[in-house]
Design a protein around this motif. Structure first.
Motif, PDB file in Angstrom:
ATOM      1  N   THR A   1      -3.618  25.404  27.877  1.00 52.24           N
ATOM      2  CA  THR A   1      -3.558  25.422  29.349  1.00 52.24           C
ATOM      3  C   THR A   1      -4.426  24.324  29.941  1.00 52.24           C
ATOM      4  N   ASP A   2      -4.055  23.956  31.163  1.00 56.14           N
ATOM      5  CA  ASP A   2      -4.868  23.032  31.946  1.00 56.14           C
ATOM      6  C   ASP A   2      -4.490  23.250  33.414  1.00 56.14           C
TER       7      ASP A   2
ATOM      8  N   ALA B   1      -3.145  25.253  19.167  1.00 57.02           N
ATOM      9  CA  ALA B   1      -2.422  25.289  20.433  1.00 57.02           C
ATOM     10  C   ALA B   1      -2.202  23.880  20.958  1.00 57.02           C
ATOM     11  N   PRO B   2      -1.129  23.671  21.704  1.00 55.05           N
ATOM     12  CA  PRO B   2      -0.882  22.342  22.269  1.00 55.05           C
ATOM     13  C   PRO B   2      -2.038  21.900  23.166  1.00 55.05           C
ATOM     14  N   LEU B   3      -2.297  20.633  23.172  1.00 55.59           N
ATOM     15  CA  LEU B   3      -3.300  20.046  24.064  1.00 55.59           C
ATOM     16  C   LEU B   3      -2.584  19.649  25.347  1.00 55.59           C
TER      17      LEU B   3
ATOM     18  N   PHE C   1       5.206  17.707  46.676  1.00 53.91           N
ATOM     19  CA  PHE C   1       4.322  17.195  45.620  1.00 53.91           C
ATOM     20  C   PHE C   1       5.085  17.144  44.299  1.00 53.91           C
ATOM     21  N   THR C   2       5.007  16.012  43.618  1.00 55.02           N
ATOM     22  CA  THR C   2       5.650  15.855  42.299  1.00 55.02           C
ATOM     23  C   THR C   2       4.594  16.025  41.215  1.00 55.02           C
ATOM     24  N   PHE C   3       4.755  17.088  40.473  1.00 56.71           N
ATOM     25  CA  PHE C   3       3.805  17.401  39.388  1.00 56.71           C
ATOM     26  C   PHE C   3       4.292  16.751  38.091  1.00 56.71           C
ATOM     27  N   THR C   4       3.372  16.130  37.377  1.00 50.28           N
ATOM     28  CA  THR C   4       3.683  15.529  36.066  1.00 50.28           C
ATOM     29  C   THR C   4       2.688  16.062  35.051  1.00 50.28           C
ATOM     30  N   GLY C   5       3.195  16.862  34.108  1.00 50.01           N
ATOM     31  CA  GLY C   5       2.347  17.423  33.056  1.00 50.01           C
ATOM     32  C   GLY C   5       2.756  16.891  31.691  1.00 50.01           C
ATOM     33  N   THR C   6       1.792  16.679  30.873  1.00 49.30           N
ATOM     34  CA  THR C   6       2.067  16.215  29.504  1.00 49.30           C
ATOM     35  C   THR C   6       1.338  17.112  28.512  1.00 49.30           C
ATOM     36  N   PHE C   7       1.776  17.033  27.260  1.00 47.31           N
ATOM     37  CA  PHE C   7       1.086  17.780  26.205  1.00 47.31           C
ATOM     38  C   PHE C   7       1.309  17.091  24.868  1.00 47.31           C
ATOM     39  N   SER C   8       0.462  17.384  23.948  1.00 48.38           N
ATOM     40  CA  SER C   8       0.616  16.931  22.561  1.00 48.38           C
ATOM     41  C   SER C   8       0.289  18.096  21.650  1.00 48.38           C
ATOM     42  N   ASP C   9       0.937  18.071  20.510  1.00 50.19           N
ATOM     43  CA  ASP C   9       0.732  19.172  19.558  1.00 50.19           C
ATOM     44  C   ASP C   9       0.616  18.582  18.166  1.00 50.19           C
ATOM     45  N   PRO C  10      -0.516  18.807  17.489  1.00 52.24           N
ATOM     46  CA  PRO C  10      -0.629  18.284  16.117  1.00 52.24           C
ATOM     47  C   PRO C  10       0.416  18.884  15.186  1.00 52.24           C
ATOM     48  N   GLY C  11       0.980  20.015  15.574  1.00 53.08           N
ATOM     49  CA  GLY C  11       2.068  20.592  14.787  1.00 53.08           C
ATOM     50  C   GLY C  11       3.381  19.945  15.186  1.00 53.08           C
TER      51      GLY C  11
ATOM     52  N   PHE D   1      -0.929  24.750  34.397  1.00 53.30           N
ATOM     53  CA  PHE D   1       0.129  24.261  33.495  1.00 53.30           C
ATOM     54  C   PHE D   1      -0.176  24.773  32.101  1.00 53.30           C
ATOM     55  N   SER D   2       0.768  25.471  31.487  1.00 54.74           N
ATOM     56  CA  SER D   2       0.559  25.997  30.134  1.00 54.74           C
ATOM     57  C   SER D   2       1.767  25.671  29.263  1.00 54.74           C
ATOM     58  N   VAL D   3       1.502  25.450  27.965  1.00 58.80           N
ATOM     59  CA  VAL D   3       2.552  25.171  26.984  1.00 58.80           C
ATOM     60  C   VAL D   3       2.300  26.062  25.778  1.00 58.80           C
ATOM     61  N   THR D   4       3.341  26.755  25.342  1.00 55.27           N
ATOM     62  CA  THR D   4       3.243  27.673  24.198  1.00 55.27           C
ATOM     63  C   THR D   4       4.147  27.174  23.083  1.00 55.27           C
ATOM     64  N   ASP D   5       3.573  27.035  21.857  1.00 52.33           N
ATOM     65  CA  ASP D   5       4.393  26.541  20.741  1.00 52.33           C
ATOM     66  C   ASP D   5       5.138  27.695  20.083  1.00 52.33           C
ATOM     67  N   LYS D   6       5.920  27.370  19.071  1.00 51.89           N
ATOM     68  CA  LYS D   6       6.755  28.384  18.415  1.00 51.89           C
ATOM     69  C   LYS D   6       5.927  29.440  17.702  1.00 51.89           C
ATOM     70  N   ASP D   7       4.649  29.119  17.450  1.00 48.86           N
ATOM     71  CA  ASP D   7       3.785  30.088  16.786  1.00 48.86           C
ATOM     72  C   ASP D   7       2.993  30.929  17.788  1.00 48.86           C
TER      73      ASP D   7
END
Length: 749
Positions: free
Chosen positions: A616-617, A532-534, A549-559, A605-611
């Protein structure tokens, strides 16, 4: 290395027997068309012209001896044909220089035109031509033709005798020690004097030890290509083959010379008539100055003589190779142009024909002949180029084939040498370049340490194993995915930087390929798990009510191939989530949102990859009240409140230069002590709020005075005997500015 040694005394005895007179036989009717040709047609160009000029030309007389079976019958038939032809002339008219034992020909000096014409009238005479003369035509070339692969299997030419007809053999060269099993010299020189020649002892015939000592170097270089042991210039093609050295070239020129073709024919006739030598391969890195177009078997008396002896050698199991010549011509000289000889052109290490090589449609094969490092007469290495260098590559390969039993007859050897995937193209014609590869080969064998490997995407997958080749060939490793390396001592190591699970899950195959392109392999299962994405929602933050409030979210995905990514921001205030899709990990997700009520919010904040794996964070956002000043029981101090009072408690909200208390929405206001239940503003019977606008503190600004029912404050627990302060909360009429004020109270029982 193994060498086949024969006693030189045996050679002398056999030679003596060969030189003995042959028995006579009865006449044999000519089978060739010569019997039906006019005598003048049998005399080649230049013969009569030379006699007319008063010269005594050397001539070759080709005879028809029929088609007897067996060596003894051939000798007898040849001798009978020779006697019958010579019976027409006297010794003073035609002087015989060379009488062959098994070749139906004579080499002679003509002194009379009339005698030549009488010879031409004999039905046994096929052709009379001027005799021609001519010249003599490892470390990378042997692997190029893959001879080294046979060496690795113990196939080194041991037990096979190769006759090398050249300038001779350096018997003192360290790389040739133990190779020599016989020597002879056929060396009539330009003076054409019987008994005098360029053999080491000064004669035109010499047999036995020292008879083929090299005085030029060409023969030593050629012999080294066949059978050098490898100390000076790398092993020869057949480093354990035995050599029968026959000197037929003198020391002149760059490659030695022969003055009379009959000496070459005599040397080959010598081999035919001495089967006890057990010669199976003959190499002739030499060529006549005269050149011919196409197959030249019946072109003239010279070619007839060479074809006759070459065909006898082939029938006797001797494979004969000859250099194509170095004139850059589309014609070839003798002996390469006759059909019973395998002609060899020269190519470079890139399988491109050498510019100097003779070649036409009858050229049989090509072999390396450019910048060949072989042996130098006197010791050490020497580099040379020419078809003279190409021919012994083929001869050495033939020795390997014969020893291995892969090809044992001349026809089999020729067919095997032509069976090659490597080719040389010249003038639109394609020729085989010899490939001495082993005919029998086993594929490499591989094993693997882990039959299954499982990793998270983004991690390095590794495995290892072993490999070997049954014949000891070098093995090239490859992998269906990832990288495999040879880690030495027959081990391999594999690695793969995974980037996309589970898509990269597959069977991995490690393949070992030997020098003959035989493949062995081993496989294992690779499972790449999706990760899952970090996700990072950013640090906690604090803002004032009614701020954006300005929200800034980031993520990384080893895939790295997990796009697209679907993201969701849950603001935590009950408002709809903000969603979106991105194809990039690099760009942060930036969105703004307005918060009204003062409290702490958890923003998810959640990010879902194609798989469909989700990371979440969350972060904590604290929304603070707008602080205002209030005054309980205005104009009274201390702010005394009687718990038994049945009336209302006034509370003034004071305006300031930045705050207009008259903008308060009374319906949103409550008073309490942050413990009990906050009490709302008191209302009149008509439902209107008990409130008024006054300048309570005399600052000229209108203040808002709100009234609260004391019994309600007591009932709600907002006022107790222990109370020391009360808190006022509410919103402005904009519905989003949440304010708070606090003032002390003095509870009176």
């Amino acid at each position: 290395m193994i060498r086949l040694i024969r006693a030189l005394a045996v050679l002398v005895i056999v030679t003596a027997a060969c030189d003995a007179p042959t028995d006579s036989v009865g006449p044999v009717e000519p089978q060739a068309p010569a019997a039906h040709m006019a005598p003048a047609q049998k005399i080649g160009p230049g013969v009569l012209e030379a006699l007319a000029r008063g010269e005594t030309p050397a001539i070759m007389i080709a005879l028809d001896a029929g088609t007897p079976r067996g060596l003894e019958n051939t000798r007898n038939a040849v001798a009978a044909a020779q006697r019958q032809a010579l019976s027409r002339v006297s010794e003073n008219e035609v002087t015989v220089r060379r009488r062959f034992a098994a070749v139906p020909a004579l080499a002679a000096v003509a002194r009379s035109e009339a005698a030549v014409r009488r010879l031409a009238a004999d039905p046994r005479v096929r052709r009379i031509d001027l005799e021609v003369g001519g010249t003599g035509g490892l470390a990378t070339s042997v692997p190029l033709i893959r001879g080294d692969l046979r060496h690795a299997r113990g196939n080194t030419g041991a037990g096979v005798v190769v006759a090398v007809l050249d300038t001779g053999f350096d018997s003192d060269h360290p790389d040739l020690q133990g190779a020599l099993v016989g020597e002879a010299c056929f060396g009539r020189d330009a003076n054409n004097t019987d008994g005098v020649g360029f053999c080491p002892d000064g004669t035109d015939r010499q047999f036995g030890a020292g008879a083929a000592e090299d005085d030029q170097g060409h023969g030593t270089h050629v012999t080294g290509i066949v059978t050098a042991t490898g100390d000076a210039a790398g092993p020869g093609v057949a480093p354990d083959a035995s050599i029968f050295a026959i000197k037929v070239l003198d020391f002149g020129g760059a490659a030695g010379r022969f003055f009379f073709l009959s000496e070459i024919v005599a040397a080959l006739d010598y081999i035919v008539n001495n089967p006890g030598f057990d010669i199976q391969v003959a190499n002739l890195s030499l060529s006549t100055n005269a050149r011919y177009t196409g197959v030249c078997d019946d072109a003239d008396a010279n070619t007839m003589a060479v074809q006759s002896v070459a065909s006898q050698l082939r029938a006797a199991g001797v494979t004969v190779f000859a250099a194509a010549g170095n004139n850059g011509s589309t014609q070839m000289g003798l002996p390469a142009c006759v059909s019973s000889v395998i002609s060899v052109g020269a190519s470079n290490n890139n399988d491109v024909a050498a510019g100097f090589t003779n070649v036409n449609e009858t050229t049989d094969i090509f072999a390396p002949g450019v910048d060949i490092v072989s042996l130098r007469r006197g010791g050490g290495p020497r580099t040379a180029s020419g078809t003279s260098m190409a021919s012994p590559h083929a001869a050495g390969c033939a020795a390997l084939l014969i020893q291995a039993g892969d090809a044992t007859t001349p026809a089999e050897v020729e067919a095997r040498l032509k069976d090659s995937a490597f080719t040389v193209t010249v003038g639109g014609n394609t020729f085989p370049r010899i490939d001495c590869r082993p005919d029998q080969n086993q594929a490499p064998e591989l094993s693997v340490n882990q039959p299954a490997v499982t990793v998270d995407e983004g991690d390095l997958a590794v495995n290892a194993g072993m490999f070997s080749d049954p014949e000891g060939d070098a093995v090239t490793l490859s992998a269906s995915i990832g990288t495999v390396i040879d880690t030495g001592n027959g081990t391999w190591s594999w690695s793969f930087a995974s980037t996309d699970g589970p898509l990269e899950s597959q069977q991995v195959t490690i393949t070992g390929t030997d020098a003959l392109d035989a493949e062995g392999s081993v496989s294992f299962d690779l499972t790449v798990l999706n990760v899952a994405p970090l996700v990072d929602a950013g640090p906690d933050a604090t803002i004032l009510t009614n701020e954006t409030f300005t929200f800034t979210g980031t993520f990384s995905d080893p895939g790295v191939n997990d796009a697209p990514w679907n993201w969701v921001i849950n603001w935590g205030d009950g408002s709809p989530n903000t969603t979106g899709t991105t194809n990039s990990q690099a760009a942060p997700i930036v969105r703004s949102h307005q918060f009204c009520a003062a409290q702490t919010y958890t923003i998810g904040f959640s990010v879902t990859d194609k798989d469909d794996d989700t990371g979440t964070d969350s972060m904590e956002l604290t929304v603070e009240y707008l602080g205002v000043e209030i005054d309980i029981t205005p104009s009274q101090h201390p702010n005394s409140v009687n718990l038994g009072n049945r009336g209302r408690l006034p509370v003034a909200v004071l305006s300031s230069a930045t705050f207009d208390a008259t903008g308060i929405d009374p319906a949103s206001v409550s008073l309490g002590n942050e413990v009990g239940t906050d009490t709302p503003v008191a209302t009149r019977p008509n439902g209107r709020f008990f409130s008024s606008v006054e300048d309570v503190n005399g600052d000229g600004l209108p203040d808002l005075v709100l009234h609260f029912e004391v019994p309600a404050l007591v009932a709600n627990g907002d006022l107790t005997p222990a109370s020391t302060y009360l808190v006022l909360r509410g919103f402005l009429a904009d519905g989003c500015t949440n304010f708070r004020g606090q003032d002390s109270v003095n509870v009176v029982p």
